[in-house]
Design a protein around this motif. Structure first.
Motif, PDB file in Angstrom:
ATOM      1  N   VAL A 155      32.131  36.751  71.361  1.00 16.39           N
ATOM      2  CA  VAL A 155      32.543  37.149  70.016  1.00 16.39           C
ATOM      3  C   VAL A 155      32.258  38.639  69.814  1.00 16.39           C
ATOM      4  N   SER A 156      32.869  39.205  68.780  1.00 12.42           N
ATOM      5  CA  SER A 156      32.614  40.628  68.527  1.00 12.42           C
ATOM      6  C   SER A 156      31.601  40.840  67.399  1.00 12.42           C
ATOM      7  N   VAL A 157      31.426  39.835  66.534  1.00  6.91           N
ATOM      8  CA  VAL A 157      30.392  39.922  65.493  1.00  6.91           C
ATOM      9  C   VAL A 157      29.733  38.557  65.338  1.00  6.91           C
ATOM     10  N   LEU A 158      28.560  38.559  64.734  1.00  8.17           N
ATOM     11  CA  LEU A 158      27.866  37.308  64.413  1.00  8.17           C
ATOM     12  C   LEU A 158      27.579  37.284  62.919  1.00  8.17           C
ATOM     13  N   PRO A 159      27.598  36.100  62.297  1.00  4.00           N
ATOM     14  CA  PRO A 159      27.279  36.070  60.871  1.00  4.00           C
ATOM     15  C   PRO A 159      25.797  36.380  60.667  1.00  4.00           C
ATOM     16  N   LYS A 160      25.522  37.442  59.887  1.00  3.12           N
ATOM     17  CA  LYS A 160      24.131  37.853  59.703  1.00  3.12           C
ATOM     18  C   LYS A 160      23.827  38.062  58.234  1.00  3.12           C
ATOM     19  N   THR A 161      22.564  37.851  57.881  1.00  2.51           N
ATOM     20  CA  THR A 161      22.117  38.214  56.535  1.00  2.51           C
ATOM     21  C   THR A 161      21.944  39.722  56.514  1.00  2.51           C
ATOM     22  N   ARG A 162      21.741  40.263  55.312  1.00  2.78           N
ATOM     23  CA  ARG A 162      21.590  41.718  55.181  1.00  2.78           C
ATOM     24  C   ARG A 162      20.358  42.206  55.915  1.00  2.78           C
ATOM     25  N   SER A 163      19.370  41.348  56.084  1.00  2.00           N
ATOM     26  CA  SER A 163      18.177  41.805  56.778  1.00  2.00           C
ATOM     27  C   SER A 163      18.295  41.606  58.282  1.00  2.00           C
ATOM     28  N   SER A 172      18.836  38.944  78.214  1.00  2.00           N
ATOM     29  CA  SER A 172      18.237  39.575  79.393  1.00  2.00           C
ATOM     30  C   SER A 172      19.254  39.743  80.527  1.00  2.00           C
ATOM     31  N   HIS A 173      20.466  39.178  80.365  1.00  2.00           N
ATOM     32  CA  HIS A 173      21.550  39.424  81.331  1.00  2.00           C
ATOM     33  C   HIS A 173      22.178  40.775  80.999  1.00  2.00           C
ATOM     34  N   ALA A 174      22.497  41.537  82.022  1.00  2.00           N
ATOM     35  CA  ALA A 174      22.950  42.923  81.808  1.00  2.00           C
ATOM     36  C   ALA A 174      24.217  43.029  80.958  1.00  2.00           C
ATOM     37  N   SER A 175      25.030  41.982  80.916  1.00  2.00           N
ATOM     38  CA  SER A 175      26.299  42.083  80.184  1.00  2.00           C
ATOM     39  C   SER A 175      26.178  41.760  78.706  1.00  2.00           C
ATOM     40  N   VAL A 176      25.051  41.153  78.301  1.00  3.15           N
ATOM     41  CA  VAL A 176      24.972  40.621  76.937  1.00  3.15           C
ATOM     42  C   VAL A 176      24.137  41.535  76.042  1.00  3.15           C
ATOM     43  N   ALA A 177      24.716  41.890  74.887  1.00  4.93           N
ATOM     44  CA  ALA A 177      23.996  42.739  73.937  1.00  4.93           C
ATOM     45  C   ALA A 177      23.263  41.898  72.914  1.00  4.93           C
ATOM     46  N   GLU A 178      23.900  40.854  72.456  1.00  6.16           N
ATOM     47  CA  GLU A 178      23.290  40.045  71.412  1.00  6.16           C
ATOM     48  C   GLU A 178      23.812  38.619  71.553  1.00  6.16           C
ATOM     49  N   ALA A 179      22.968  37.648  71.192  1.00  2.00           N
ATOM     50  CA  ALA A 179      23.384  36.264  71.349  1.00  2.00           C
ATOM     51  C   ALA A 179      22.822  35.410  70.234  1.00  2.00           C
ATOM     52  N   ALA A 180      23.566  34.347  69.904  1.00  6.79           N
ATOM     53  CA  ALA A 180      23.072  33.355  68.948  1.00  6.79           C
ATOM     54  C   ALA A 180      23.366  31.989  69.531  1.00  6.79           C
ATOM     55  N   VAL A 181      22.403  31.079  69.442  1.00  7.45           N
ATOM     56  CA  VAL A 181      22.667  29.731  69.932  1.00  7.45           C
ATOM     57  C   VAL A 181      22.352  28.717  68.840  1.00  7.45           C
ATOM     58  N   ILE A 182      23.077  27.618  68.917  1.00  9.80           N
ATOM     59  CA  ILE A 182      22.886  26.543  67.943  1.00  9.80           C
ATOM     60  C   ILE A 182      22.839  25.210  68.681  1.00  9.80           C
ATOM     61  N   GLY A 183      22.276  24.223  68.027  1.00  4.49           N
ATOM     62  CA  GLY A 183      22.264  22.882  68.593  1.00  4.49           C
ATOM     63  C   GLY A 183      23.381  22.051  67.973  1.00  4.49           C
ATOM     64  N   ILE A 184      24.156  21.409  68.817  1.00  7.56           N
ATOM     65  CA  ILE A 184      25.247  20.564  68.339  1.00  7.56           C
ATOM     66  C   ILE A 184      24.905  19.123  68.744  1.00  7.56           C
ATOM     67  N   PRO A 185      24.982  18.192  67.784  1.00  3.11           N
ATOM     68  CA  PRO A 185      24.605  16.811  68.112  1.00  3.11           C
ATOM     69  C   PRO A 185      25.403  16.263  69.296  1.00  3.11           C
ATOM     70  N   ASP A 186      24.698  15.533  70.162  1.00  4.14           N
ATOM     71  CA  ASP A 186      25.324  14.975  71.356  1.00  4.14           C
ATOM     72  C   ASP A 186      24.768  13.577  71.579  1.00  4.14           C
ATOM     73  N   GLU A 187      25.654  12.649  71.821  1.00  3.91           N
ATOM     74  CA  GLU A 187      25.216  11.252  71.923  1.00  3.91           C
ATOM     75  C   GLU A 187      24.198  11.036  73.026  1.00  3.91           C
ATOM     76  N   LEU A 188      24.418  11.667  74.142  1.00  3.63           N
ATOM     77  CA  LEU A 188      23.551  11.428  75.291  1.00  3.63           C
ATOM     78  C   LEU A 188      22.239  12.208  75.209  1.00  3.63           C
ATOM     79  N   ARG A 189      22.321  13.454  74.873  1.00  6.08           N
ATOM     80  CA  ARG A 189      21.133  14.313  74.975  1.00  6.08           C
ATOM     81  C   ARG A 189      20.475  14.670  73.643  1.00  6.08           C
ATOM     82  N   GLY A 190      20.936  14.074  72.583  1.00  5.04           N
ATOM     83  CA  GLY A 190      20.387  14.449  71.280  1.00  5.04           C
ATOM     84  C   GLY A 190      21.116  15.666  70.735  1.00  5.04           C
TER      85      GLY A 190
END
Ligand code: AMP
Length: 538
Positions: free
Chosen positions: A505-513, A444-462
């Motif tokens: 990044v310029s691409v994201l890993p995606k499945t064919r669908s 929803s930010h004007a500069s971003v076309a596509e985004a992917a987020v992941i959770g990375i384990p963290d001792e303090l916050r899970g």
């Protein structure tokens, strides 16, 4: 007219119901001549040409379950699926057009067959006219065998519960699952849902822009529209070839009245700006549809305004390979809320429950379950009943509920908001966040076309959040922009959702669908093995 067909290079064909009927009978005879009959599986690995539909229907006619493998899959993915289905015949093409180049389907098939000893015969449809290697005695040209075949063919008598097709889909593990659908229930349910949700009229030109190689294509390009006698558009190539307005050009040229596609395609086209749809008269459109993932409100609004001219309701259809047809979906009269697939289709008993199986109160996240059987439900995982039970029926064995694998919440109006796969939910300091929520915030930010987020384990916050963003054309990543995006998320969702790290990044890993493979991003970020990446598009 069954299909207006347009190739990527601009060539066109007119496919009538009469032609389809003849070709299907001829190809049914070809398959029978190769020793294929009721219960034998046939593998189909083709581009988006009308002959893929002929091949599928010829299989259905003789009672041979087809397994269509998407034309973009690699040799390993193809071979794994052929081996699991134990197919003796493979139907393919010399090549397929994509983004102005050819995909060498026959070459890939040749490599796959080296690892798939069950294949005895390969039928090759000539599309691109490129050179191919030829194995005498094994390979047959489609045009030769079809020309020699009779256009008269008996239809095999089938039981409603006999297998119609196997379609492989990725599960939580690396090994693909062969989802099994049957003749009776699947046909009834796919056609009923299409008729009601897209309110089809005799003069509609309906375009489902998916690929026949995944469930949306099976149900809503092939079976349901043909059962209903609809006129469809089928387009072979990429949405952005030769220009960013190819789709919009097609809508205008064929006077498309219903366009059904995936949010990832919408976001992909949104990137290039409003001027591309604006160049074309798309006043023929009356309904739009979306499928495959939660559609973020930003993309929803763009689709609604720039494509639908603020005139066309968007049917956001939630369903799965396993469900065979729409399960949660509006109908044209349903008041819409951008980002919600609204309510269950009539007769479908869906709930959002906690881990103990209690219905969640409004606005509390839970697991999406289906409490009663429905006509097009998957019948098993091909050759693996145990996996079928373990995957879908073990979470609530006493109640006998189907676990969809998605998390969702229901609002005070009873509207269902699908958050994402259960494995895509990130817990940060005990708070649950859907990857889709954070991604939608970033987009929803004007500069971003596509985004992917992941959770990375963290001792303090899970867990903490890492975000990967593709920027709109003309924007470049910087420290300042990363900070601005963090501020934006802080405002949009709250401090808890702010990514610790933002990478451009310029691409994201995606499945064919078009689904983002977050597990690959996660493995890369954490330096762990990436697992099976043979089905990745990028
Ligand atoms: P597939 O079997 O590849 O169609 O994937 C099914 C999954 O896609 C579902 O379990 C959902 O996670 C997601 N999905 C499909 N359609 C929608 C939709 N309209 N809204 C939200 N998620 C969706």
């Amino acid at each position: 007219m069954a299909y207006h067909w347009e190739g990527e290079p601009g060539d066109t064909r007119t496919i009538t119901y009469g032609w389809l009927n003849d070709e299907v009978r001829r190809f049914a005879n070809v398959l029978r001549g190769l020793g294929i009959g009721k219960g034998d599986t046939v593998a189909i690995y083709m581009g988006r040409v009308p002959e893929i539909i002929v091949a599928m229907l010829a299989c259905a006619k003789i009672g041979a379950p087809h397994t269509v493998i998407y034309g973009g899959f690699s040799e390993q993915a193809l071979s794994d699926r052929i081996n699991d289905a134990k197919s003796r015949v493979l139907v393919t093409c010399d090549g397929a057009w994509l983004r102005g180049k050819t995909v060498n389907l026959k070459d890939i098939a040749d490599l796959a067959i080296e690892k798939s000893p069950t294949i005895e015969k390969v039928v090759v449809y000539k599309r691109t006219q490129q050179d191919v290697k030829w194995v005498e005695g094994r390979d047959l040209w489609w045009h030769d065998v079809v020309a020699d075949a009779s256009p008269q063919a008996e239809t095999e008598v089938m039981d409603a519960e006999d297998p119609l097709f196997i379609l492989y889909t990725s599960g939580s593990t690396g090994k693909p699952k062969g989802i099994l659908h049957t003749h009776g229930g699947y046909m009834v349910y796919s056609s009923t849902t299409l008729a009601w949700v897209f309110d089809l009229k005799p003069d509609d030109v309906y375009w489902c822009a998916a690929d026949p190689g995944w469930i949306t294509g099976h149900s809503y390009i092939v079976y349901a529209p043909l059962i209903l006698g609809v006129t469809s558009l089928m387009y072979e190539g990429a949405p952005t070839h030769p220009g960013y307005d190819r789709w919009w050009d097609l809508v205008a040229k064929y006077q498309v009245s219903i366009l059904y596609c995936a949010p990832t395609a919408i976001r992909g086209l949104m990137r290039y700006g409003d001027e591309w749809p604006a160049k074309h008269d798309m006043s023929s459109l009356r309904l739009l549809g979306s499928v495959g993932e939660p559609i973020n409100p930003e993309a929803w609004r763009w689709f609604y305004k720039q494509v639908g001219g603020e005139r066309c309701p968007i049917m956001d259809t939630w369903w799965q390979t396993e469900t065979g047809g729409f399960m949660i979906t509006p109908m044209p009269v349903t008041p819409l809320k951008p980002g919600s697939a609204t309510r269950p289709f009539p007769g479908i008993d869906i709930d959002v429950v906690d881990d103990e199986g209690n219905s969640c109160p409004p606005n509390v996240d839970g697991r999406l379950v289906i409490k009663q059987p429905w006509p097009a439900m998957l019948r098993t995982v091909w050759g693996d009943d145990d996996r079928y039970i373990a995957q879908y029926w073990n979470a609530f064995p006493e109640q006998g509920w189907y676990l969809a694998g998605d998390s969702a919440r229901r609002d005070e109006d009873g509207y269902i908001w699908v958050i994402g796969r259960i494995d895509d939910v990130i817990k940060v300091s005990g708070y649950r966040l859907g990857t889709a929520e954070v991604e939608s915030g970033l987009v929803s930010h004007a500069s971003v076309a596509e985004a992917a987020v992941i959770g990375i384990p963290d001792e303090l916050r899970g867990s903490v959040i890492y975000a990967y963003c593709i920027l709109v054309a003309g924007q470049y990543g910087s420290e300042e922009l990363a900070d601005a995006l963090k501020d934006h998320i802080r405002k949009e969702i709250g401090p808890i959702a702010v990514p610790t790290k933002i990478e451009f990044v310029s691409v994201l890993p995606k499945t064919r669908s078009g689904k983002i493979m977050r597990r690959v991003l996660k493995a890369r970020a954490m330096g762990t093995p990436e697992g099976d990446t043979s089905t990745l598009e990028e």
